[in-house]
Design an enzyme around this catalytic site. Sequence first.
Site, PDB file in Angstrom:
ATOM      1  N   HIS A   1       0.830  -1.282   0.126  1.00  0.00           N
ATOM      2  CA  HIS A   1      -0.139   0.277  -0.196  1.00  0.00           C
ATOM      3  C   HIS A   1       1.104   1.450  -0.047  1.00  0.00           C
ATOM      4  CE1 HIS A   1      -2.216  -3.456   1.747  1.00  0.00           C
ATOM      5  NE2 HIS A   1      -3.970  -2.898   1.101  1.00  0.00           N
TER       6      HIS A   1
ATOM      7  N   HIS B   1      -2.015  -1.120   7.632  1.00  0.00           N
ATOM      8  CA  HIS B   1      -1.048  -1.360   5.816  1.00  0.00           C
ATOM      9  C   HIS B   1      -0.265  -0.265   5.341  1.00  0.00           C
ATOM     10  CE1 HIS B   1      -4.912   1.013   5.484  1.00  0.00           C
ATOM     11  NE2 HIS B   1      -4.915   1.476   4.962  1.00  0.00           N
TER      12      HIS B   1
ATOM     13  N   GLU C   1     -16.553  -4.218  25.311  1.00  0.00           N
ATOM     14  CA  GLU C   1     -15.716  -4.638  25.258  1.00  0.00           C
ATOM     15  C   GLU C   1     -14.772  -5.121  23.962  1.00  0.00           C
ATOM     16  OE1 GLU C   1     -18.931  -5.338  24.991  1.00  0.00           O
ATOM     17  OE2 GLU C   1     -19.388  -5.536  27.066  1.00  0.00           O
TER      18      GLU C   1
END
Lengths: 625, 625
Positions: A31, A71, A365
């Site tokens: 990328h 990335h 969570e």
Amino acid sequence: MDSQLVQDLQDVAHILRIHSIQMTDVTGTGHPTSCSSIAEIISVLFFHAMKYSVKYPLHPSGDRFILSKGHAAPILYAAWAEAGLFDKKKLLTLRLIDSDLEGHPTPRLNFIDVATGSLGQGIGVAVGMAYDALKIAKDSYRVYCVLGDGECAEGSVWESLAFASFYNLHNFVAIVDINELGQSDYTCLRGDLDTYRKRWEAFGFQALVVDGHNVQELLSAFQSLRAQESKPGVILAHTKKGAFFPGIEGSPKWHGKALGSSSKSVIDHLLSLIKNRSIDPKSLLREDQFSAPTINTRLPQLSEPPQYDMGKEVATRFAAGCALKKLGDASNRIIVCDADVKNSTFTDMFKASFPARFIDCYIAEQVLVGVATGLSRRTGHIVFLSTFAAFLTRAFDQFRMAAISYSTFKVIGTHCGVSIGEDGGSQMGLEDLAMFRSLPNSVVLYPSDAVSAERAVELAAGLPCLVYVRTSRPSMRTIYPKGEVFEVGKSKICVKSPSDQILVIGGGVTLIEALDAAESLRSSNIHVRVMDIFSVKPIDKASIVENATECGNLILTVEDHYLEGGIGEAVSSCLSPFGMFVVHKVFVDSLPRSGKPRELLDMFDLSSAKIAQKIKDIFENKEKQ
Amino acid sequence: MDSQLVQDLQDVAHILRIHSIQMTDVTGTGHPTSCSSIAEIISVLFFHAMKYSVKYPLHPSGDRFILSKGHAAPILYAAWAEAGLFDKKKLLTLRLIDSDLEGHPTPRLNFIDVATGSLGQGIGVAVGMAYDALKIAKDSYRVYCVLGDGECAEGSVWESLAFASFYNLHNFVAIVDINELGQSDYTCLRGDLDTYRKRWEAFGFQALVVDGHNVQELLSAFQSLRAQESKPGVILAHTKKGAFFPGIEGSPKWHGKALGSSSKSVIDHLLSLIKNRSIDPKSLLREDQFSAPTINTRLPQLSEPPQYDMGKEVATRFAAGCALKKLGDASNRIIVCDADVKNSTFTDMFKASFPARFIDCYIAEQVLVGVATGLSRRTGHIVFLSTFAAFLTRAFDQFRMAAISYSTFKVIGTHCGVSIGEDGGSQMGLEDLAMFRSLPNSVVLYPSDAVSAERAVELAAGLPCLVYVRTSRPSMRTIYPKGEVFEVGKSKICVKSPSDQILVIGGGVTLIEALDAAESLRSSNIHVRVMDIFSVKPIDKASIVENATECGNLILTVEDHYLEGGIGEAVSSCLSPFGMFVVHKVFVDSLPRSGKPRELLDMFDLSSAKIAQKIKDIFENKEKQ
């Protein structure tokens, strides 16, 4: 502002861009355009703003940098190479199978705290580290986290922001790379900086909007955030994907593509932009002095052994809570995180004694697991997190990434199975064993009484890996003496005779029911050996084989869990290469519902009466396969 | 404002409170105080603001109501009983094992769209339904969703808000019950209404702050939101937990507790507040007239059969994308959702042809699943969602709840296993089979070539349950003729001879590798039968038994997935009651890394050469167990 510094950092940014292009050309994957949009940000951070040690990249007092948009790994690797950590030639091993410079960062590299690449997760880890610096280690290190703009669509990001502002983590700085482009399209907000600012400010952040390619603006922003101690900060950096890549900059067609045949002309252009081609980025660094840290590596033990008398009715979740408190008594390494259920998980006992080492992450969570992941990477901490087993599924992706990060935190899941009763299916953990078993290098323990529950928590504290301890809601009788010793990878035989005809393997409530079933069958002259599985992963294959062999190769597993990925499959799987053991399985075979715990155990064939009947059926060959 | 109406609705609120107390006293469990804080909200919605049919609670044109804070179920049940849907006496069966009035709502009840009780999820479903009304069904129904304030800590909530505002869902109204109390503590923001307002406004909502116990303010707020068509709306209702319960109101000690011995005095107090004790709440209802809907129930088929020649190299993810497009050609029932990876999942082909039936949920997998859940409950729709298999783990809790909701949407996971190559571990779906197998009533299909991939998607469209289709990134050769027929629960035998000595079971890339291994072993005079598992759940037990028996009871499974919960365990599990089959397993046995796909297949023993060697080892009895 020092204009030479600005110019130097701009030059470094272009050098990092060139590396990113060359690195991704090696395999033709990666990328580079996502690297280019953060080149100035990385340059300013690594060659001016951050205080860190190239010699000791993970030093406990060094500023932390988390690349949430994983990335963009190539430019991060390039920065460390230019900082002198390793030979720049190694950059051209990116994504090769024998290189640790992987497509996305992992802690296989000695300068990476945690694996990133599943978006929206890095920031949860980062705020956990910022919490450590400010509240636990009381160290001066700051935490920087670069996010993509597309990534901000992940809810986990907003959990992290709420956490950071609630705990007033003014040592935390997020940088959002607003290049307006996701993978397949423009982002929802594109360049609407005002809405970005409003969102982050509403979540309690000091927000600064800058041109992300303007070194001077970036320097000022970092300086300004460092100067204030009231709020966490965010730099909303407006950037261009593929910035300074002619013909590519700002294009939606260039996500995740190596430049290939376009590389030469782009690199030539970048070189033309560099004012001082002989610059050595290292020369911009001051090597911050860090003394060797003193690290507490002593493994904690329970401050006192379990104190439950045989037969006493105690919930394993309660015993687990007691064990955390006892570990806390014994060691200041213990940290406990919860998600607003501390009065059900009984972590409130730990909180009452050690409020400074207890963190409530509220009903969130994902950040719960992110914070635990971050804390567990800071030296010396042994981190537990606890909530209902069912709700741990909310963070499966975080657990998955924690495994890739070689994380070592421990998870206590409460309220497993149908035995929770009236609250119904949404609150029952029935796939937690499947989830935690699937994590590489995990250990899964399943205590069946209060003594084993305390020991399971103690064992977890000592293990250098991710551990799951499964606990139950109802009170169950204590079946082990106070001094009983438990081991990872070892089961227990609870009932045994030379004439046993079948090995029944249970855990938690089903072990107790199996014991009662064995007792009731004695009058029918059916002899049942009962095994407490205790260690679901690693499983005690040797003992299962030995005992099953002594029981005519016949096994019955009984579990308060769905079939898939549970105890029955674990047992069947470990025996499958033998081709001689018959394994029958009882499990929760359909969607559960509300009801009394005992009624539900009976409805799903997990009660002692149903287990006894099942065993009789097996012997009467009524069993249809 | 009609003062009689205000008074009547206030009376109804108290009646609902009394029901909630009495209902939770039946088992001594439940959340009466969480009901009480929304009593006026429920009263105003059900007895004035909402347009719905008591006769047909799920009518396609009726307003939808989603109780995201599912633990307040009793007051929802009480509202429907008072509206006349069922006998009020039934309310006193709450949480009993033979009653569908469960602790948290599920669609076992004919007036519940989806199960709630795992917090932060209802709103994702609700915005999916609002999208349907506005953009797909083009119907006038509105969607109301009540959330708790503690629940707003869940990131999934903010994904849903971003979705609602991006798509301008002005027919959606959220109501936040700001009672300042979570389960174990005060919420982070307590009564900071201004911050709530700023957050919701920043996420694009029209926000109204009201006293949640003031009927008149609530009536005005609902009216005002109905009158505007520019934005989604939220009513930020400041309330008290246990409102109007003397001695309990506002107390942090009363979460999830039945009133028990306090009930009588509280009920007496509530009765004293009711102005018109003979009021019949039903009298406040107008029965909205809804005509019988016409529902398209025809199951779609591919508009044309697969067109791949044998041997042609095609990725199954591409074929799955083609199949979606063909299904779309055949039927307007098909809706496709994606998470900003449509150019990798190839759902962009569907989007290009049917933009009105394609929804990009951007990088937010929780709302992706929530939206699919909501849409799939609206009449006639057949909903697919697609993203990388790895990132589906982000929504495990949503899938778990979708299963409890008997949801019927279909999931296509792409980029499974190490065969994706250079991107590395964070992008590899290696636990997706474990996750989807663990869902009750799920079907899991795993096509191995383009023909079977198209047929898997077609089969999924026709199934009345949650279906997972696992697809791969690399191109693989087409091994089935265009006309091949596939069935759920049926495997395929790809290579067979009367002298076969071992049955190798593979799926996806490992099937192709197994075929090559079988071919290569022929020269060594080792005869291998190769099975394409295709249907991982339900598994084709009959064929496995039959073929394994013909191969000397010897099986080898090979899968691009971790051991736990994968194909090897599924096969071992289904054969475990026989006690005669030897099952060896090859799987991804440690953390993967970046590398070329073929290198990784080899590294993890999944390549044809390694499979062939493994088979030789088995026959040479080198195999250690």
